[in-house]
Design a protein around this motif. Structure first.
Motif, PDB file in Angstrom:
ATOM      1  N   PRO A 189     -16.144  -7.627 -13.847  1.00 37.05           N
ATOM      2  CA  PRO A 189     -16.325  -6.183 -13.606  1.00 37.05           C
ATOM      3  C   PRO A 189     -15.030  -5.519 -13.172  1.00 37.05           C
ATOM      4  N   ASN A 190     -14.907  -4.227 -13.457  1.00 38.00           N
ATOM      5  CA  ASN A 190     -13.760  -3.416 -13.038  1.00 38.00           C
ATOM      6  C   ASN A 190     -12.430  -4.137 -13.277  1.00 38.00           C
ATOM      7  N   PRO A 191     -12.109  -4.462 -14.530  1.00 42.13           N
ATOM      8  CA  PRO A 191     -10.931  -5.288 -14.798  1.00 42.13           C
ATOM      9  C   PRO A 191      -9.615  -4.652 -14.375  1.00 42.13           C
ATOM     10  N   ASN A 192      -9.511  -3.328 -14.449  1.00 43.43           N
ATOM     11  CA  ASN A 192      -8.255  -2.694 -14.063  1.00 43.43           C
ATOM     12  C   ASN A 192      -7.994  -2.874 -12.577  1.00 43.43           C
ATOM     13  N   GLU A 193      -9.018  -2.663 -11.765  1.00 46.74           N
ATOM     14  CA  GLU A 193      -8.875  -2.876 -10.318  1.00 46.74           C
ATOM     15  C   GLU A 193      -8.546  -4.330 -10.012  1.00 46.74           C
ATOM     16  N   LEU A 194      -9.234  -5.242 -10.682  1.00 53.96           N
ATOM     17  CA  LEU A 194      -8.998  -6.664 -10.444  1.00 53.96           C
ATOM     18  C   LEU A 194      -7.598  -7.065 -10.884  1.00 53.96           C
ATOM     19  N   TYR A 195      -7.135  -6.515 -11.993  1.00 56.28           N
ATOM     20  CA  TYR A 195      -5.783  -6.790 -12.480  1.00 56.28           C
ATOM     21  C   TYR A 195      -4.744  -6.349 -11.448  1.00 56.28           C
ATOM     22  N   LEU A 196      -4.894  -5.129 -10.930  1.00 55.72           N
ATOM     23  CA  LEU A 196      -3.958  -4.630  -9.924  1.00 55.72           C
ATOM     24  C   LEU A 196      -4.003  -5.480  -8.659  1.00 55.72           C
ATOM     25  N   ARG A 197      -5.183  -5.938  -8.304  1.00 54.27           N
ATOM     26  CA  ARG A 197      -5.317  -6.746  -7.090  1.00 54.27           C
ATOM     27  C   ARG A 197      -4.588  -8.081  -7.242  1.00 54.27           C
ATOM     28  N   ILE A 198      -4.720  -8.712  -8.398  1.00 50.29           N
ATOM     29  CA  ILE A 198      -4.051  -9.996  -8.626  1.00 50.29           C
ATOM     30  C   ILE A 198      -2.540  -9.805  -8.687  1.00 50.29           C
ATOM     31  N   VAL A 199      -2.089  -8.779  -9.414  1.00 51.32           N
ATOM     32  CA  VAL A 199      -0.652  -8.526  -9.525  1.00 51.32           C
ATOM     33  C   VAL A 199      -0.050  -8.216  -8.162  1.00 51.32           C
ATOM     34  N   GLU A 200      -0.743  -7.427  -7.355  1.00 51.00           N
ATOM     35  CA  GLU A 200      -0.259  -7.117  -6.015  1.00 51.00           C
ATOM     36  C   GLU A 200      -0.157  -8.378  -5.171  1.00 51.00           C
ATOM     37  N   GLU A 201      -1.126  -9.268  -5.309  1.00 42.63           N
ATOM     38  CA  GLU A 201      -1.092 -10.518  -4.552  1.00 42.63           C
ATOM     39  C   GLU A 201       0.066 -11.398  -5.007  1.00 42.63           C
ATOM     40  N   TYR A 203       3.043 -10.330  -6.445  1.00 45.06           N
ATOM     41  CA  TYR A 203       4.378  -9.766  -6.291  1.00 45.06           C
ATOM     42  C   TYR A 203       4.595  -9.009  -4.985  1.00 45.06           C
ATOM     43  N   GLU A 204       3.531  -8.545  -4.343  1.00 48.16           N
ATOM     44  CA  GLU A 204       3.664  -7.795  -3.101  1.00 48.16           C
ATOM     45  C   GLU A 204       2.666  -8.288  -2.059  1.00 48.16           C
ATOM     46  N   PRO A 205       2.749  -9.561  -1.658  1.00 49.79           N
ATOM     47  CA  PRO A 205       1.768 -10.066  -0.674  1.00 49.79           C
ATOM     48  C   PRO A 205       1.858  -9.344   0.671  1.00 49.79           C
ATOM     49  N   GLU A 206       3.073  -8.885   1.054  1.00 52.19           N
ATOM     50  CA  GLU A 206       3.188  -8.155   2.313  1.00 52.19           C
ATOM     51  C   GLU A 206       2.427  -6.835   2.245  1.00 52.19           C
ATOM     52  N   ALA A 207       2.432  -6.214   1.076  1.00 56.31           N
ATOM     53  CA  ALA A 207       1.694  -4.960   0.927  1.00 56.31           C
ATOM     54  C   ALA A 207       0.197  -5.189   1.081  1.00 56.31           C
ATOM     55  N   VAL A 208      -0.284  -6.324   0.599  1.00 52.28           N
ATOM     56  CA  VAL A 208      -1.703  -6.646   0.752  1.00 52.28           C
ATOM     57  C   VAL A 208      -2.050  -6.788   2.221  1.00 52.28           C
ATOM     58  N   GLU A 209      -1.208  -7.509   2.973  1.00 50.44           N
ATOM     59  CA  GLU A 209      -1.463  -7.698   4.391  1.00 50.44           C
ATOM     60  C   GLU A 209      -1.465  -6.354   5.129  1.00 50.44           C
ATOM     61  N   ALA A 210      -0.522  -5.481   4.765  1.00 48.97           N
ATOM     62  CA  ALA A 210      -0.460  -4.178   5.420  1.00 48.97           C
ATOM     63  C   ALA A 210      -1.671  -3.324   5.076  1.00 48.97           C
ATOM     64  N   ARG A 211      -2.073  -3.354   3.812  1.00 47.54           N
ATOM     65  CA  ARG A 211      -3.217  -2.545   3.403  1.00 47.54           C
ATOM     66  C   ARG A 211      -4.497  -3.016   4.073  1.00 47.54           C
ATOM     67  N   LEU A 212      -4.596  -4.320   4.338  1.00 47.69           N
ATOM     68  CA  LEU A 212      -5.776  -4.851   5.004  1.00 47.69           C
ATOM     69  C   LEU A 212      -5.701  -4.695   6.517  1.00 47.69           C
ATOM     70  N   GLY A 213      -4.613  -4.069   7.016  1.00 47.41           N
ATOM     71  CA  GLY A 213      -4.512  -3.815   8.450  1.00 47.41           C
ATOM     72  C   GLY A 213      -4.101  -5.015   9.249  1.00 47.41           C
ATOM     73  N   ARG A 214      -3.410  -5.977   8.629  1.00 46.92           N
ATOM     74  CA  ARG A 214      -3.029  -7.194   9.333  1.00 46.92           C
ATOM     75  C   ARG A 214      -1.561  -7.188   9.751  1.00 46.92           C
ATOM     76  N   VAL A 215      -0.873  -6.051   9.557  1.00 49.02           N
ATOM     77  CA  VAL A 215       0.497  -5.917  10.024  1.00 49.02           C
ATOM     78  C   VAL A 215       0.485  -5.086  11.292  1.00 49.02           C
ATOM     79  N   THR A 216       0.996  -5.623  12.370  1.00 45.08           N
ATOM     80  CA  THR A 216       0.928  -4.946  13.655  1.00 45.08           C
ATOM     81  C   THR A 216       2.066  -3.943  13.792  1.00 45.08           C
ATOM     82  N   GLU A 217       1.941  -3.065  14.799  1.00 45.99           N
ATOM     83  CA  GLU A 217       2.966  -2.057  15.017  1.00 45.99           C
ATOM     84  C   GLU A 217       4.289  -2.698  15.413  1.00 45.99           C
ATOM     85  N   SER A 218       4.246  -3.834  16.142  1.00 42.80           N
ATOM     86  CA  SER A 218       5.489  -4.494  16.558  1.00 42.80           C
ATOM     87  C   SER A 218       6.275  -4.979  15.357  1.00 42.80           C
ATOM     88  N   GLU A 219       5.568  -5.396  14.291  1.00 43.21           N
ATOM     89  CA  GLU A 219       6.249  -5.848  13.095  1.00 43.21           C
ATOM     90  C   GLU A 219       6.979  -4.695  12.423  1.00 43.21           C
TER      91      GLU A 219
END
Length: 225
Positions: A189-201, A203-219
């Protein structure tokens, strides 16, 4: 404008909290934390999936195949029900009780097979973590196919005209190795969303962590941003 005089209409100015904080001179966290290019994920994997993840692996999401995967079963169930209704009515009018019983038993057998297929679809999952993609399938005999994200050299998805309307597609993954346990996954289902999610994971794993709220203000402070 009438007679050289402009009419001024007062309209409320709608600003977000981030925009108001910026106007007040307050520090604003990077927009990466609040921007969602894809839909939010579940915090925890389901019991069906959790047993296949190791402790240091970060769960990113799981998806059942699109309901179109059951298209043939739906058609068979509807046709079998119509035939059963017509056949039992015909035999009842001609006083053939044995035939009615046989038709009903055959119909129940068909429904049992279709129900089993629906259960198989329910437990079939496509899984994404920060390290690999997996497909788990089967009820009695479980099959687990996986591919590390580091080995994925090419990835694409294909949507038929019907797939574009109903929002499903087929994923094709290429890896550096010759033997691939997971190469083509159909009806996701929703292949475009899934494609972007895999590509982001990938090439941009830090962006995934930030988007999920796992990057703290101190970082952010350490980076000077």
């Amino acid at each position: 404008m009438a007679g050289g005089v402009y009419d001024v209409v007062d309209e409320p100015l709608l600003l977000t909290e981030e925009e108001l904080a910026g106007l007040r001179g307050e520090p604003v966290a990077p927009s990466l934390l609040s921007t969602r290019r894809v839909l939010p994920l579940e915090d925890e994997p389901s019991s069906v999936v959790q047993r296949y993840l190791f402790p240091t692996e970060k769960f990113r999401g799981e998806w059942r195949r699109h309901w179109i995967e059951l298209g043939r079963e739906i058609v068979i169930g509807v046709v079998a029900t119509l035939i059963m209704g017509y056949a039992t009515g015909y035999m009842a009018r001609h006083n053939v009780p044995t035939g009615v019983s046989i038709v009903i038993l055959v119909w129940l057998a068909v429904l049992f097979v279709l129900g089993w297929r629906v259960c198989d679809w329910w437990f079939d999952r496509f899984i994404l973590t920060n390290k690999r993609v997996m497909v788990v399938s089967g009820i009695v005999t479980r099959k687990v196919a996986m591919m590390p994200l580091l080995r994925v050299t090419d990835m694409k998805y294909v949507q038929s005209p019907l797939g574009r309307i109903l929002k499903y597609g087929t994923f094709e993954l290429e890896s550096a190795g010759q033997d691939q346990a997971l190469r083509k996954v159909e009806n996701l289902p929703n292949p475009n969303e899934l494609y972007l999610r895999i590509v982001e994971e990938m090439y941009e794993p830090e962006a995934v962590e930030a988007r999920l709220g796992r990057v703290t203000e101190s970082e952010f402070d350490d980076d000077g941003t």
